[in-house]
Design a protein around this motif. Structure first.
Motif, PDB file in Angstrom:
ATOM      1  N   ALA A   1       0.822  -1.216   0.000  1.00 28.93           N
ATOM      2  CA  ALA A   1       0.000   0.000   0.000  1.00 28.93           C
ATOM      3  C   ALA A   1       0.855   1.264   0.000  1.00 28.93           C
ATOM      4  CB  ALA A   1      -0.996   0.007   1.163  1.00 28.93           C
TER       5      ALA A   1
ATOM      6  N   LEU B   1       2.204   4.664  -1.892  1.00 25.48           N
ATOM      7  CA  LEU B   1       1.628   5.570  -2.877  1.00 25.48           C
ATOM      8  C   LEU B   1       2.604   5.645  -4.050  1.00 25.48           C
ATOM      9  CD1 LEU B   1       0.209   8.341  -0.521  1.00 25.48           C
ATOM     10  CD2 LEU B   1      -0.725   6.112  -1.158  1.00 25.48           C
ATOM     11  N   PRO B   2       2.167   5.220  -5.240  1.00 27.12           N
ATOM     12  CA  PRO B   2       3.097   5.059  -6.376  1.00 27.12           C
ATOM     13  C   PRO B   2       3.755   6.362  -6.816  1.00 27.12           C
ATOM     14  CG  PRO B   2       0.846   4.388  -6.997  1.00 27.12           C
ATOM     15  CD  PRO B   2       0.795   4.813  -5.563  1.00 27.12           C
ATOM     16  N   TRP B   3       3.149   7.514  -6.484  1.00 22.96           N
ATOM     17  CA  TRP B   3       3.704   8.790  -6.928  1.00 22.96           C
ATOM     18  C   TRP B   3       4.707   9.352  -5.933  1.00 22.96           C
ATOM     19  CZ3 TRP B   3      -1.402   7.555  -6.382  1.00 22.96           C
ATOM     20  CH2 TRP B   3      -1.998   7.899  -5.164  1.00 22.96           C
ATOM     21  N   ARG B   4       4.976   8.605  -4.873  1.00 20.04           N
ATOM     22  CA  ARG B   4       5.953   9.071  -3.904  1.00 20.04           C
ATOM     23  C   ARG B   4       7.166   8.145  -3.917  1.00 20.04           C
ATOM     24  NH1 ARG B   4       4.460  11.728   1.117  1.00 20.04           N
ATOM     25  NH2 ARG B   4       2.790  13.175   0.625  1.00 20.04           N
TER      26      ARG B   4
ATOM     27  N   LEU C   1       5.119  10.099   4.812  1.00 25.86           N
ATOM     28  CA  LEU C   1       3.684  10.395   4.750  1.00 25.86           C
ATOM     29  C   LEU C   1       3.010  10.563   6.125  1.00 25.86           C
ATOM     30  CD1 LEU C   1       1.071  10.610   2.887  1.00 25.86           C
ATOM     31  CD2 LEU C   1       0.757   8.196   3.427  1.00 25.86           C
ATOM     32  N   PRO C   2       3.254   9.661   7.080  1.00 25.27           N
ATOM     33  CA  PRO C   2       2.551   9.792   8.358  1.00 25.27           C
ATOM     34  C   PRO C   2       2.791  11.135   9.058  1.00 25.27           C
ATOM     35  CG  PRO C   2       3.531   7.630   8.200  1.00 25.27           C
ATOM     36  CD  PRO C   2       4.037   8.419   7.028  1.00 25.27           C
TER      37      PRO C   2
ATOM     38  N   GLU D   1       2.940  13.940   7.531  1.00 25.54           N
ATOM     39  CA  GLU D   1       2.339  15.028   6.756  1.00 25.54           C
ATOM     40  C   GLU D   1       0.827  15.110   6.900  1.00 25.54           C
ATOM     41  OE1 GLU D   1       3.433  14.580   2.688  1.00 25.54           O
ATOM     42  OE2 GLU D   1       5.555  14.361   3.164  1.00 25.54           O
ATOM     43  N   VAL D   2       0.203  14.064   7.428  1.00 27.07           N
ATOM     44  CA  VAL D   2      -1.256  14.086   7.506  1.00 27.07           C
ATOM     45  C   VAL D   2      -1.711  14.049   8.961  1.00 27.07           C
ATOM     46  CG1 VAL D   2      -1.527  12.960   5.273  1.00 27.07           C
ATOM     47  CG2 VAL D   2      -1.473  11.593   7.344  1.00 27.07           C
TER      48      VAL D   2
ATOM     49  N   TYR E   1      11.074   5.080  -6.968  1.00 26.73           N
ATOM     50  CA  TYR E   1       9.625   4.977  -6.910  1.00 26.73           C
ATOM     51  C   TYR E   1       9.234   3.509  -6.679  1.00 26.73           C
ATOM     52  CZ  TYR E   1       9.042   9.775  -8.446  1.00 26.73           C
ATOM     53  OH  TYR E   1       9.048  11.137  -8.494  1.00 26.73           O
TER      54      TYR E   1
ATOM     55  N   HIS F   1       7.434   1.429  -8.195  1.00 32.56           N
ATOM     56  CA  HIS F   1       7.471   0.491  -9.319  1.00 32.56           C
ATOM     57  C   HIS F   1       8.898   0.088  -9.679  1.00 32.56           C
ATOM     58  CE1 HIS F   1       8.031   4.154 -11.871  1.00 32.56           C
ATOM     59  NE2 HIS F   1       8.751   3.341 -12.587  1.00 32.56           N
TER      60      HIS F   1
ATOM     61  N   ARG G   1       7.696   2.899   7.026  1.00 37.18           N
ATOM     62  CA  ARG G   1       6.646   3.918   7.164  1.00 37.18           C
ATOM     63  C   ARG G   1       5.871   3.733   8.469  1.00 37.18           C
ATOM     64  NH1 ARG G   1       2.304   3.718   2.570  1.00 37.18           N
ATOM     65  NH2 ARG G   1       1.862   1.759   3.603  1.00 37.18           N
TER      66      ARG G   1
END
Ligand SMILES: Nc1ncnc2c1ncn2[C@@H]1O[C@H](COP(=O)(O)OP(=O)(O)OP(=O)(O)O)[C@@H](O)[C@H]1O
Ligand SMILES: [Mg+2]
Lengths: 258, 252
Positions: free
Chosen positions: A92, A94-97, A105-106, A108-109, A138, A140, A154
């Protein structure tokens, strides 16, 4: 038994899902207690409610009955304080990060920015999970095993007191899984966090857990809380020891009659 | 030969062959110029009437840009409303699908009647043509997020707007660009169709005039100009896509 504020306590928890075709009881009257800093494996046949149990502990779904207390607080409080990490079967990410941005991420939200408690940095964590050279890749560009390492990093970035893992290595080959199992034990010792680890694999459950909670299905309920007599300091070769083999046979027999 | 060069050369060869066959057919069968002009004649007209064509390309380009912008912005906004208020989606999405099946080209005269003879009806037609493909794709892109990523956001106590800006919006970008590439050329069609009806300027008007005057050289030159513009528009969107959607392995 340790004081309530020092333990994870699941008390008589039931979860029912209402659908058009009637009510499904996913789990029924599950109770157990776990000391802070312990590693619990949760083992059971498919559909016995393992994911549901973790979701209740993470406050993703409310229990239909019963109580969960994490170190004296409700799961919602713990989650809001960022003391709870969750690792999913599918990484899970995020493919754009990039790997690093995913780990960050954690922070930032939600209240993450305010709650930054001088915990570990994203770089340190990527180093910890052996991805020191892959900060700017990335998802991928990473293999399945590497992605799952990023997702573990994460989950650790908030320095959680409790870490919930739902079959994180289920989709990986055996060699990769073995290596990540070893790493997870190392990380657990280094961070001292409490871990609830769901798996289908008897070997994995026994190798990782200080305790193994075996669930029976339809509805999901506690079959046995198993405390194998294995040393805390362990390598993969422990799996050849007599006690391990005996416990594995015992767990297999239990699962077959679930 | 490198793969890249091959990818460029092959279509170019095909294009040149078609032009050559076209020229040969027109020549051998002695087809009159007012029915089908030869490519050489078209090229000559294109150069001779360049300023006329360019003067008429501007309004068409402006109308398609405006229509593209307005139509896509409206559908992005509506898709955002749809994913946040399920009832609104359930009420209006089926309706949108029905409206979508009305051929916009056929309602163009109605719009011109309603909105008068300036740029407005052309922009509206271009916008309408862009609107539906983008709406459908955008709704799909915003809602087809990885369910585990959504649960992760809940574990992190993310707000609805954080879920939107950090998860849904990014997730929708590949879907959005797929729609925008279609919308780019569709908006040019919309603008031209709008200009067919009682317009005095624009590529559409030029096409109608040239047809009535049997000036097929000018007709084909105008169409060529519209084609080139439409291709450039689409290429620009693809370029933007490569800049923005850097993470997707399929693009680039
Ligand atoms: N959202 C839901 N709505 C209805 N029923 C559900 C829902 N989630 C789970 N269930 C039901 O609850 C039961 C337990 O599901 P759960 O996903 O917790 O099992 P599991 O032990 O994690 O299975 P697996 O090992 O296959 O992941 C199943 O019978 C499932 O059909
Ligand atoms: Mg599960």
């Amino acid at each position: 038994m340790s004081a309530l504020s020092e333990s994870v306590s699941v008390d008589n928890v039931s979860v029912r899902f209402d659908s058009d075709r009637g009510t499904v009881t996913a789990i029924e009257s599950i109770s157990f207690e776990l000391a802070r800093g312990a590693f619990l494996s949760i083992l059971g046949p498919s559909g016995c409610g393992k994911s549901t149990l973790l979701r209740v502990v993470a406050d993703l779904i409310p229990p239909s009955g019963g109580d969960v207390s994490l170190f004296g607080s409700t799961p919602a409080e713990v989650r809001k304080r960022r003391d709870l990490g969750f690792v999913f079967q599918d990484a899970a990410l995020l493919p754009w990060r990039t790997a690093r941005q995913n780990v960050e991420l954690p922070m930032e939200v939600g209240d993450g920015a305010n709650l930054a408690k001088g915990g570990p940095s994203a770089s340190d964590l990527l180093e910890l999970v052996g991805l020191g050279k892959w900060h700017d890749s990335y998802p991928h560009e990473l293999s399945g095993g590497m992605r799952q390492r990023v997702s573990i990093a994460r989950s650790l970035v908030t320095a959680p007191k409790i870490l919930l893992m739902d079959e994180p290595f289920g989709a990986l080959d055996e060699i990769t899984r073995d290596r990540l199992n070893e790493e997870l034990l190392r990380i657990w010792r280094e961070t001292g966090t409490t871990i609830l680890f769901v798996t289908h694999s008897i070997q994995e459950a026994l190798y990782l857990g200080q305790k193994v909670l075996v669930l029976a299905s339809h509805p999901g309920r506690v079959r046995e809380m198993n405390e194998p007599d294995l040393p805390d300091e362990r390598g993969l070769d422990i799996r050849e020891s007599a006690e391990f083999v005996r416990q594995a046979a015992h767990l297999r027999a239990l699962l077959e009659t679930c | 030969m490198s793969e890249r060069l091959k990818q460029r050369l092959l279509p170019l060869t095909a294009l040149l062959s078609i032009l050559a066959i076209w020229a040969a057919v027109v020549h051998w069968f002695d087809i009159p110029e007012y029915i089908v002009p030869s490519p050489v004649h078209v090229a000559r007209t294109l150069i001779r009437d360049f300023s006329v064509i360019l003067r008429n390309l501007w309004p068409t380009a402006l109308e398609s840009f405006l229509g593209f912008f307005i139509g896509n912005l409206a559908s992005i906004a509506l898709a955002t409303v749809f994913v946040h208020w399920k009832t609104v989606e359930q009420t209006f999405f089926p309706l949108a699908i029905i409206i979508r099946s009305i051929p916009i080209v056929a309602v163009a005269p109605i719009l011109v009647l309603m909105l008068g003879n300036d740029m407005t009806p052309k922009v509206v037609i271009a916008a309408l043509i862009c609107f539906f493909p983008t709406l459908v794709n955008m709704v799909k892109g915003l809602s087809s997020v990885n369910p585990q990523a959504l649960e992760l956001m809940k574990v992190l106590s993310a707000s609805k707007s954080e879920i939107f800006f950090k998860l849904r919006l990014y997730n929708s970008l590949p879907y959005l660009f797929a729609a925008l590439k279609i919308a780019a050329s569709a908006s040019v069609i919309g603008a031209i169709v709008g200009e067919w009806i009682g317009s005095t300027e624009g590529i559409g008007a030029l096409i109608i005039q040239a047809t009535y005057n049997f000036d097929t050289g000018l007709l084909y030159a105008a169409i060529t100009a519209a084609c080139v513009f439409s291709v450039l528009f689409t290429v620009a969107i693809s370029w933007l896509e490569r800049r923005v959607v850097k993470w997707s392995p399929e693009i680039g």
